[in-house]
Design a protein around this motif. Structure first.
Motif, PDB file in Angstrom:
ATOM      1  N   LEU A 140       0.726  -1.313  -0.112  1.00 44.23           N
ATOM      2  CA  LEU A 140       0.018  -0.033  -0.036  1.00 44.23           C
ATOM      3  C   LEU A 140       0.929   1.256  -0.087  1.00 44.23           C
ATOM      4  N   LEU A 141       2.111   1.354   0.705  1.00 41.04           N
ATOM      5  CA  LEU A 141       2.885   2.375   0.706  1.00 41.04           C
ATOM      6  C   LEU A 141       3.656   2.429  -0.495  1.00 41.04           C
ATOM      7  N   VAL A 142       4.011   1.674  -1.246  1.00 39.11           N
ATOM      8  CA  VAL A 142       4.584   1.640  -2.513  1.00 39.11           C
ATOM      9  C   VAL A 142       3.592   2.255  -3.606  1.00 39.11           C
ATOM     10  N   ALA A 143       2.352   1.726  -3.539  1.00 44.18           N
ATOM     11  CA  ALA A 143       1.247   2.198  -4.473  1.00 44.18           C
ATOM     12  C   ALA A 143       0.914   3.646  -4.178  1.00 44.18           C
ATOM     13  N   LEU A 144       1.050   3.992  -2.895  1.00 43.13           N
ATOM     14  CA  LEU A 144       0.842   5.579  -2.680  1.00 43.13           C
ATOM     15  C   LEU A 144       1.844   6.406  -3.056  1.00 43.13           C
ATOM     16  N   VAL A 145       3.024   6.190  -2.872  1.00 46.02           N
ATOM     17  CA  VAL A 145       4.083   6.703  -3.473  1.00 46.02           C
ATOM     18  C   VAL A 145       4.274   6.768  -5.077  1.00 46.02           C
ATOM     19  N   VAL A 146       4.103   5.690  -5.532  1.00 46.74           N
ATOM     20  CA  VAL A 146       4.228   5.653  -7.055  1.00 46.74           C
ATOM     21  C   VAL A 146       2.994   6.602  -7.535  1.00 46.74           C
ATOM     22  N   GLY A 147       1.857   6.532  -6.989  1.00 56.07           N
ATOM     23  CA  GLY A 147       0.655   7.399  -7.464  1.00 56.07           C
ATOM     24  C   GLY A 147       0.920   8.783  -7.194  1.00 56.07           C
ATOM     25  N   TRP A 148       1.453   9.018  -6.088  1.00 61.30           N
ATOM     26  CA  TRP A 148       2.076  10.467  -5.744  1.00 61.30           C
ATOM     27  C   TRP A 148       3.123  10.978  -6.930  1.00 61.30           C
ATOM     28  N   GLN A 149       3.931  10.040  -7.214  1.00 66.26           N
ATOM     29  CA  GLN A 149       4.896  10.470  -8.238  1.00 66.26           C
ATOM     30  C   GLN A 149       4.198  10.667  -9.657  1.00 66.26           C
ATOM     31  N   PHE A 150       3.284   9.973 -10.004  1.00 67.04           N
ATOM     32  CA  PHE A 150       2.527  10.102 -11.446  1.00 67.04           C
ATOM     33  C   PHE A 150       1.882  11.291 -11.200  1.00 67.04           C
ATOM     34  N   LEU A 151       1.104  11.711 -10.016  1.00 65.94           N
ATOM     35  CA  LEU A 151       0.298  12.762 -10.039  1.00 65.94           C
ATOM     36  C   LEU A 151       1.188  14.159  -9.831  1.00 65.94           C
ATOM     37  N   SER A 152       2.263  14.128  -9.573  1.00 65.34           N
ATOM     38  CA  SER A 152       3.132  15.158  -9.303  1.00 65.34           C
ATOM     39  C   SER A 152       3.866  15.526 -10.904  1.00 65.34           C
ATOM     40  N   LEU A 153       3.972  14.543 -11.803  1.00 66.78           N
ATOM     41  CA  LEU A 153       4.562  14.642 -12.938  1.00 66.78           C
ATOM     42  C   LEU A 153       3.283  15.107 -13.971  1.00 66.78           C
ATOM     43  N   ALA A 154       1.997  14.867 -13.638  1.00 69.54           N
ATOM     44  CA  ALA A 154       0.928  15.078 -14.355  1.00 69.54           C
ATOM     45  C   ALA A 154       0.551  16.749 -13.949  1.00 69.54           C
ATOM     46  N   THR A 155       0.947  17.049 -12.833  1.00 69.34           N
ATOM     47  CA  THR A 155       0.454  18.520 -12.422  1.00 69.34           C
ATOM     48  C   THR A 155       1.565  19.541 -12.283  1.00 69.34           C
ATOM     49  N   GLY A 156       2.723  18.921 -12.262  1.00 70.32           N
ATOM     50  CA  GLY A 156       3.910  19.668 -12.428  1.00 70.32           C
ATOM     51  C   GLY A 156       4.106  20.230 -10.508  1.00 70.32           C
ATOM     52  N   PRO A 157       5.554  20.465 -10.512  1.00 65.45           N
ATOM     53  CA  PRO A 157       6.042  20.886  -9.052  1.00 65.45           C
ATOM     54  C   PRO A 157       5.497  22.057  -8.806  1.00 65.45           C
ATOM     55  N   GLU A 158       4.866  22.815  -9.469  1.00 66.15           N
ATOM     56  CA  GLU A 158       4.391  24.155  -9.044  1.00 66.15           C
ATOM     57  C   GLU A 158       3.011  23.996  -8.168  1.00 66.15           C
ATOM     58  N   VAL A 159       2.314  22.787  -8.347  1.00 63.18           N
ATOM     59  CA  VAL A 159       1.013  22.307  -7.697  1.00 63.18           C
ATOM     60  C   VAL A 159       1.663  21.263  -6.648  1.00 63.18           C
ATOM     61  N   LEU A 160       2.103  20.137  -6.950  1.00 60.92           N
ATOM     62  CA  LEU A 160       2.543  19.106  -6.202  1.00 60.92           C
ATOM     63  C   LEU A 160       3.810  18.615  -6.324  1.00 60.92           C
ATOM     64  N   THR A 161       4.674  19.014  -5.274  1.00 61.19           N
ATOM     65  CA  THR A 161       6.056  18.293  -5.535  1.00 61.19           C
ATOM     66  C   THR A 161       6.283  16.822  -5.602  1.00 61.19           C
ATOM     67  N   ALA A 162       7.039  16.370  -6.011  1.00 66.01           N
ATOM     68  CA  ALA A 162       7.411  14.826  -6.083  1.00 66.01           C
ATOM     69  C   ALA A 162       7.811  14.387  -4.766  1.00 66.01           C
ATOM     70  N   PRO A 163       7.837  12.894  -4.382  1.00 66.68           N
ATOM     71  CA  PRO A 163       7.892  12.439  -3.205  1.00 66.68           C
ATOM     72  C   PRO A 163       9.260  12.743  -2.771  1.00 66.68           C
ATOM     73  N   LEU A 164      10.461  12.645  -3.398  1.00 67.58           N
ATOM     74  CA  LEU A 164      11.830  12.770  -2.895  1.00 67.58           C
ATOM     75  C   LEU A 164      12.169  14.156  -2.913  1.00 67.58           C
ATOM     76  N   ALA A 165      11.603  15.079  -3.770  1.00 71.36           N
ATOM     77  CA  ALA A 165      11.786  16.551  -3.419  1.00 71.36           C
ATOM     78  C   ALA A 165      11.165  16.985  -2.037  1.00 71.36           C
ATOM     79  N   THR A 166       9.786  16.421  -1.879  1.00 68.94           N
ATOM     80  CA  THR A 166       9.238  16.671  -0.823  1.00 68.94           C
ATOM     81  C   THR A 166       9.778  16.133   0.467  1.00 68.94           C
ATOM     82  N   VAL A 167      10.596  14.966   0.412  1.00 63.66           N
ATOM     83  CA  VAL A 167      11.352  14.640   1.734  1.00 63.66           C
ATOM     84  C   VAL A 167      12.640  15.600   1.817  1.00 63.66           C
TER      85      VAL A 167
END
Length: 258
Positions: A22-49
């Motif tokens: 579940l954790l891996v799925a959430l991180v992967v989904g977060w990454q794809f959503l960040s790529l779709a919206t751009g870092p100006e809206v949602l930063t990627a998981p690694l950048a957020t950490v």
């Protein structure tokens, strides 16, 4: 010769694997959503950490975290202890409970932010308002769960306590609390989460320090990287605490109902 049955994986190991998946799925989904919206809206998981690490290393972050922790700790004690005592009293006195329960349920259903002007008038700005708002969120579910738990205690327990001539305090500690402990722990778990939520909301609207203050300032300054980093911190802390309390709740339920 009969074939031997294959050994089954332990339930704990399977549950851990499910959580990791579940954790891996959430991180992967977060990454794809960040790529779709751009870092100006949602930063990627690694950048957020990485942003969270820099934020936590800032000189003033420890002071903000301590402010939030202090307000939350006091509000949590008020929610749990006050909710336990009031719930036990209302549950033991059936008429008072029947009159008070609809009022509590109605108050619980109201968005608490509508009551914030009243909290500010009573407690002013600062620490006291944050504590009051946090306790207001958390105490009601604790009262309701405790009240219903006490109501459902078998009458034989009460008669046994009276036959032993227990004082009201002894009746509370030795009969009411142990017999209703499983539901009380469930109320504590909900009260914990809601008290944290109320404390953070209080900091967002009436404070100059704390995690909630940092969050609202980031919103005002349009800093999505800070917003997502703080949200990640709060989600991790709240999830860890919820898992611990859920494990305690299951252990208590298993001991008293198993």
């Amino acid at each position: 010769m009969a074939a031997h049955a294959l050994p089954r994986a332990p339930a704990a190991s399977t549950a851990l694997q499910d959580k990791l998946l579940l954790l891996v799925a959430l991180v992967v989904g977060w990454q794809f959503l960040s790529l779709a919206t751009g870092p100006e809206v949602l930063t990627a998981p690694l950048a957020t950490v990485q942003r969270l690490a820099r934020l936590m290393a800032a000189p003033d972050f420890a002071g903000h975290a301590a402010e939030t922790g202090s307000a939350f700790a006091v509000a949590l004690v008020i929610s749990l202890v006050g909710g336990l005592l009031l719930g036990a009293l209302l549950g033991a006195h059936r008429l008072s409970g029947e009159v008070t329960e609809p009022l509590l349920v109605g108050l619980y259903s109201i968005p608490k932010i509508t009551l914030y002007p009243v909290v500010l008038l009573l407690f002013g700005l600062g620490m006291s308002a944050k504590i009051a708002f946090g306790a207001l969120h958390g105490i009601i579910p604790v009262i309701l769960f405790t009240m219903n738990a006490v109501r459902n205690i078998p009458h034989v327990y009460i008669r046994a306590g009276r036959s032993m001539r227990l004082s009201p305090g002894q009746m509370f500690l030795r009969v009411l609390v142990p017999a209703s402990l499983p539901e009380i722990v469930t109320g504590f778990r909900l009260g914990f989460s809601l008290t944290l939520l109320g404390t953070l909301i209080g900091e967002m609207f009436a404070s100059q320090r704390g995690i909630g203050y940092l969050l609202i300032k980031s919103m005002e300054n349009n800093n999505p990287d800070v917003i997502v980093a703080l949200a990640l911190l709060l989600v991790v802390l709240a999830t860890a605490a919820s898992w611990l309390l859920l494990a305690l709740e299951r252990r208590v339920h298993g001991r008293f109902t198993g």
